[in-house]
Design a protein around this motif. Structure first.
Motif, PDB file in Angstrom:
ATOM      1  N   HIS A 150       0.947  -1.229  -0.119  1.00  0.00           N
ATOM      2  CA  HIS A 150       0.103  -0.116  -0.088  1.00  0.00           C
ATOM      3  C   HIS A 150       0.865   1.499   0.110  1.00  0.00           C
ATOM      4  CE1 HIS A 150      -3.941  -1.951   1.280  1.00  0.00           C
ATOM      5  NE2 HIS A 150      -2.815  -2.698   1.480  1.00  0.00           N
ATOM      6  N   PHE A 151       0.336   2.198  -0.747  1.00  0.00           N
ATOM      7  CA  PHE A 151       1.068   3.616  -0.830  1.00  0.00           C
ATOM      8  C   PHE A 151       0.280   4.712  -0.604  1.00  0.00           C
ATOM      9  CE2 PHE A 151       3.387   0.434  -3.136  1.00  0.00           C
ATOM     10  CZ  PHE A 151       4.615   0.452  -2.447  1.00  0.00           C
ATOM     11  N   LYS A 152       0.845   5.738  -0.546  1.00  0.00           N
ATOM     12  CA  LYS A 152       0.007   7.300  -0.559  1.00  0.00           C
ATOM     13  C   LYS A 152       0.962   8.049  -1.185  1.00  0.00           C
ATOM     14  CE  LYS A 152      -3.504   7.153   3.351  1.00  0.00           C
ATOM     15  NZ  LYS A 152      -3.719   7.885   4.312  1.00  0.00           N
ATOM     16  N   THR A 153       0.050   9.091  -1.894  1.00  0.00           N
ATOM     17  CA  THR A 153       1.029  10.301  -2.545  1.00  0.00           C
ATOM     18  C   THR A 153      -0.030  11.156  -2.819  1.00  0.00           C
ATOM     19  OG1 THR A 153       2.437  10.851  -4.450  1.00  0.00           O
ATOM     20  CG2 THR A 153       0.517   9.428  -4.980  1.00  0.00           C
ATOM     21  N   ILE A 155      -1.982  14.071  -4.763  1.00  0.00           N
ATOM     22  CA  ILE A 155      -2.150  14.441  -6.170  1.00  0.00           C
ATOM     23  C   ILE A 155      -3.122  15.686  -5.985  1.00  0.00           C
ATOM     24  CG2 ILE A 155      -3.206  13.712  -8.356  1.00  0.00           C
ATOM     25  CD1 ILE A 155      -0.887  12.252  -7.567  1.00  0.00           C
ATOM     26  N   GLN A 156      -2.874  16.812  -6.521  1.00  0.00           N
ATOM     27  CA  GLN A 156      -3.465  18.044  -6.524  1.00  0.00           C
ATOM     28  C   GLN A 156      -4.094  18.529  -5.330  1.00  0.00           C
ATOM     29  OE1 GLN A 156      -5.656  16.046 -10.243  1.00  0.00           O
ATOM     30  NE2 GLN A 156      -6.533  17.930 -10.009  1.00  0.00           N
ATOM     31  N   GLY A 157      -3.142  18.142  -4.154  1.00  0.00           N
ATOM     32  CA  GLY A 157      -3.554  18.501  -2.953  1.00  0.00           C
ATOM     33  C   GLY A 157      -4.116  17.658  -1.900  1.00  0.00           C
ATOM     34  N   LEU A 158      -4.518  16.338  -2.386  1.00  0.00           N
ATOM     35  CA  LEU A 158      -5.265  15.285  -1.891  1.00  0.00           C
ATOM     36  C   LEU A 158      -4.111  13.921  -1.521  1.00  0.00           C
ATOM     37  CD1 LEU A 158      -8.487  15.360  -3.264  1.00  0.00           C
ATOM     38  CD2 LEU A 158      -8.019  16.375  -1.143  1.00  0.00           C
ATOM     39  N   ASP A 159      -4.133  13.403  -0.448  1.00  0.00           N
ATOM     40  CA  ASP A 159      -3.406  12.123  -0.251  1.00  0.00           C
ATOM     41  C   ASP A 159      -4.429  11.109  -0.607  1.00  0.00           C
ATOM     42  OD1 ASP A 159      -1.110  13.268   0.831  1.00  0.00           O
ATOM     43  OD2 ASP A 159      -1.585  12.974   2.890  1.00  0.00           O
ATOM     44  N   ILE A 160      -3.737  10.508  -1.769  1.00  0.00           N
ATOM     45  CA  ILE A 160      -4.411   9.233  -2.468  1.00  0.00           C
ATOM     46  C   ILE A 160      -3.750   7.947  -2.048  1.00  0.00           C
ATOM     47  CG2 ILE A 160      -5.127   8.592  -4.648  1.00  0.00           C
ATOM     48  CD1 ILE A 160      -6.570  10.994  -3.971  1.00  0.00           C
ATOM     49  N   HIS A 161      -4.637   7.120  -1.780  1.00  0.00           N
ATOM     50  CA  HIS A 161      -4.299   5.794  -1.390  1.00  0.00           C
ATOM     51  C   HIS A 161      -4.230   4.868  -2.596  1.00  0.00           C
ATOM     52  CE1 HIS A 161      -5.509   1.562  -0.210  1.00  0.00           C
ATOM     53  NE2 HIS A 161      -4.360   1.694   0.281  1.00  0.00           N
ATOM     54  N   PHE A 162      -3.346   4.005  -2.698  1.00  0.00           N
ATOM     55  CA  PHE A 162      -3.576   3.058  -3.679  1.00  0.00           C
ATOM     56  C   PHE A 162      -2.587   1.722  -3.528  1.00  0.00           C
ATOM     57  CE2 PHE A 162       0.304   5.477  -4.677  1.00  0.00           C
ATOM     58  CZ  PHE A 162       1.336   4.724  -5.108  1.00  0.00           C
ATOM     59  N   VAL A 163      -3.138   0.715  -4.106  1.00  0.00           N
ATOM     60  CA  VAL A 163      -2.365  -0.585  -3.779  1.00  0.00           C
ATOM     61  C   VAL A 163      -1.530  -0.816  -5.226  1.00  0.00           C
ATOM     62  CG1 VAL A 163      -2.737  -3.183  -3.993  1.00  0.00           C
ATOM     63  CG2 VAL A 163      -4.016  -1.723  -2.468  1.00  0.00           C
ATOM     64  N   HIS A 164      -0.257  -1.129  -4.980  1.00  0.00           N
ATOM     65  CA  HIS A 164       0.394  -1.290  -6.276  1.00  0.00           C
ATOM     66  C   HIS A 164       0.977  -2.834  -6.102  1.00  0.00           C
ATOM     67  CE1 HIS A 164       3.737   0.565  -8.879  1.00  0.00           C
ATOM     68  NE2 HIS A 164       3.161  -0.540  -9.680  1.00  0.00           N
ATOM     69  N   VAL A 165       1.020  -3.604  -7.040  1.00  0.00           N
ATOM     70  CA  VAL A 165       1.499  -4.924  -7.114  1.00  0.00           C
ATOM     71  C   VAL A 165       2.165  -5.167  -8.533  1.00  0.00           C
ATOM     72  CG1 VAL A 165       0.867  -7.497  -7.134  1.00  0.00           C
ATOM     73  CG2 VAL A 165      -0.543  -5.733  -5.894  1.00  0.00           C
ATOM     74  N   LYS A 166       3.347  -5.289  -8.494  1.00  0.00           N
ATOM     75  CA  LYS A 166       4.276  -5.736  -9.409  1.00  0.00           C
ATOM     76  C   LYS A 166       4.720  -7.267  -9.941  1.00  0.00           C
ATOM     77  CE  LYS A 166       6.751  -1.315  -9.445  1.00  0.00           C
ATOM     78  NZ  LYS A 166       8.220  -0.557  -9.438  1.00  0.00           N
TER      79      LYS A 166
END
Length: 482
Positions: A150-153, A155-166
């Motif tokens: 899981h990550f957060k970054t 984007i345009q002023g909001l912390d967006i959470h996402f799951v990232h699987v490689k």
């Protein structure tokens, strides 16, 4: 008094006849004028009607860097930060206290009959509640939810959470980036059984996927905006900017429910970046498509073909949609009111979410006491309930309906602008709306095909993860050849 002469009488009669003819001619000319005006007005009305339904509007201009943050400084941290889900002891203790309160009051609200026609049945809810209280493995589930990165970054002023699987594959296997977009009342959790299939090589395919599953703004771990106006097309821009932040300027998109609308807008707004769009809610929301559906009831098989039974009889389908769309009107007008009420009761929140999952999985579920609970794992359903509960995000998630209603004109315009992005649709048997390919192609002229299944409903990722994942592979294989 002397009598009138014969000539004089004839002259007066002639004048009277002339006046009558003149009057008739005047009335005829007036009627002709009125008729002409009415005909012109009707013609203009029909022309305007035709134009409003068939003319392709111009694509609006959007600010691709619009600031949604709570401040106005626009100082943005562009880093990508690791994130981990936590179920604390305090959360569980809070739930235990509320559970004890509910358990003492539950018998006062018994259902009136042996179905879900009045909403969630009390017996089914009691079983679901008991599972939550005594069988839901909190520690095991938090480990399960953290099994992917899981990550957060920001984007345009909001912390967006996402799951990232490689995926880990050989060099001869191509890795294709894809973003999976959820809807309501779902979350990133819906795709947890889909992800392993998409990241595992399979016979007949020389590619797998690098999977990104975001939480929509205001949903569970993604920050909500404090500003109005965040409709689905604004979220589409945020999702595109998220993919660019991760490092993908070209990628595939998959979505259902709100995820379909957001994914469709991504394809429409960024046709040079979206390589292909897969939807498990293939629908053209234009007014013309809806009009054709209504008129098609005169000859259903001409419109729906072999699957006309999924579109008609019209009265039955309309009655179902009207009966089951009350939640949408409520959330589209007073989201905060219902949101605050739900967020103060875990059982109320569970009942509200459960009602949507069961009814939209299969409309006939409402005719039984169980309500279809046997078709989806209670533990899987509770994962989503828990995520909404512990993040207190139900209210902010409901606001997407309000924003979509308020900004419906722009939504309609985007729905009528055709996209050149190759598209594929997956139709589940009990989906809310069914449309034939030829209607879908008005919006998606590069529709390469559709798959129609005799199983599943509106929540394909949670209900039928294998069928959804396999169809994504089929679609992308077609996209690569396009």
């Amino acid at each position: 008094m002397a009598p009138k002469s014969t000539k004089r009488i004839k002259k007066e009669q002639t004048n009277i006849n002339v006046n009558k003819i003149g009057t008739k001619n005047g009335l005829f000319n007036l009627c002709l004028l009125v008729t002409s005006i009415v005909a012109v007005l009707i013609g203009l009305a029909f022309f305007q009607f035709y134009v409003s339904f068939t003319t392709v509007p111009e694509l609006p201009n959007f600010d691709l860097d619009k600031w949604w943050g709570p401040n106005t400084t626009k100082l943005q941290d562009t880093s990508i930060r690791h994130f981990r889900i936590v179920f604390t002891g305090a959360m569980q203790e809070n739930l235990r206290v509320l559970f004890d309160y509910y358990r003492g009051r539950r018998p006062r609200a018994k259902s009136l009959n042996e179905s879900w026609s009045y909403g969630v049945h009390s017996d089914a809810l009691g079983q679901f509640f008991a599972h939550w209280q005594f069988k839901y493995p909190f520690r095991e589930r938090v480990r399960y939810l953290n099994k992917f990165n899981h990550f957060k970054t920001n984007i345009q002023g909001l912390d967006i959470h996402f799951v990232h699987v490689k995926p880990k594959v050989d060099k001869n296997i191509k890795v294709l980036p894809i973003i999976l977009v959820h809807g309501w009342p779902g979350s990133f959790r819906d795709f947890f059984e889909v992800i392993p299939i998409l990241t595992t090589p399979r016979p007949g395919y020389d590619f797998v996927f690098e999977v990104i599953v975001p939480s929509l703004p205001g949903f569970v771990y993604s920050q909500a905006t404090t500003k109005t106006g965040m409709a689905t097309y604004e979220i589409a821009i945020i999702m595109r900017n998220l993919m660019r932040r991760i490092g993908h300027n070209k990628f595939y998109v998959q979505g259902g429910d709100f995820g379909h609308t957001i994914g469709s807008h991504m394809a429409t707004l960024f046709p040079d970046e979206v390589l292909g769009f897969h939807t498990n809610f293939p629908v053209n929301f234009s007014k013309l498509a809806q009009l054709i559906w209504v008129f098609g009831s005169i000859w259903p098989t001409m419109i729906g073909g072999e699957h006309s039974d999924r579109m008609y009889p019209l009265k039955e389908k309309l009655s179902y949609l009207i009966e089951e769309s009350g939640y949408m009107h409520l959330q589209g007008t007073k989201p905060d009111t219902i949101g605050y009420a739900l967020q103060n009761s875990p059982v109320g929140l569970a009942a509200y979410i459960l009602d949507r999952y069961m009814i939209f999985t299969n409309s006939s579920n409402k005719d039984t006491v169980e309500g279809g609970l046997e078709s989806i794992s209670s533990t899987d359903l509770l994962d989503n309930v828990m995520l909404y509960w512990i993040t207190e995000s139900m209210t902010t998630s409901l606001r997407l309906y309000k924003e979509s209603f308020v900004n419906s004109e722009t939504e309609q315009i985007l729905g009528r602008v055709p996209t050149t992005v190759p598209t594929w649709g997956l139709r589940m048997k009990y989906e809310l709306v069914h449309q034939p390919d030829w209607i879908l192609k008005w919006k998606y002229p590069a529709l390469l095909g559709t798959t129609t299944l005799n199983v599943g409903g509106h929540f394909a990722a949670l209900e039928r993860p294998r069928e959804l994942a396999e169809d994504i592979f089929i679609a992308v294989k077609k996209f690569l050849k396009y």
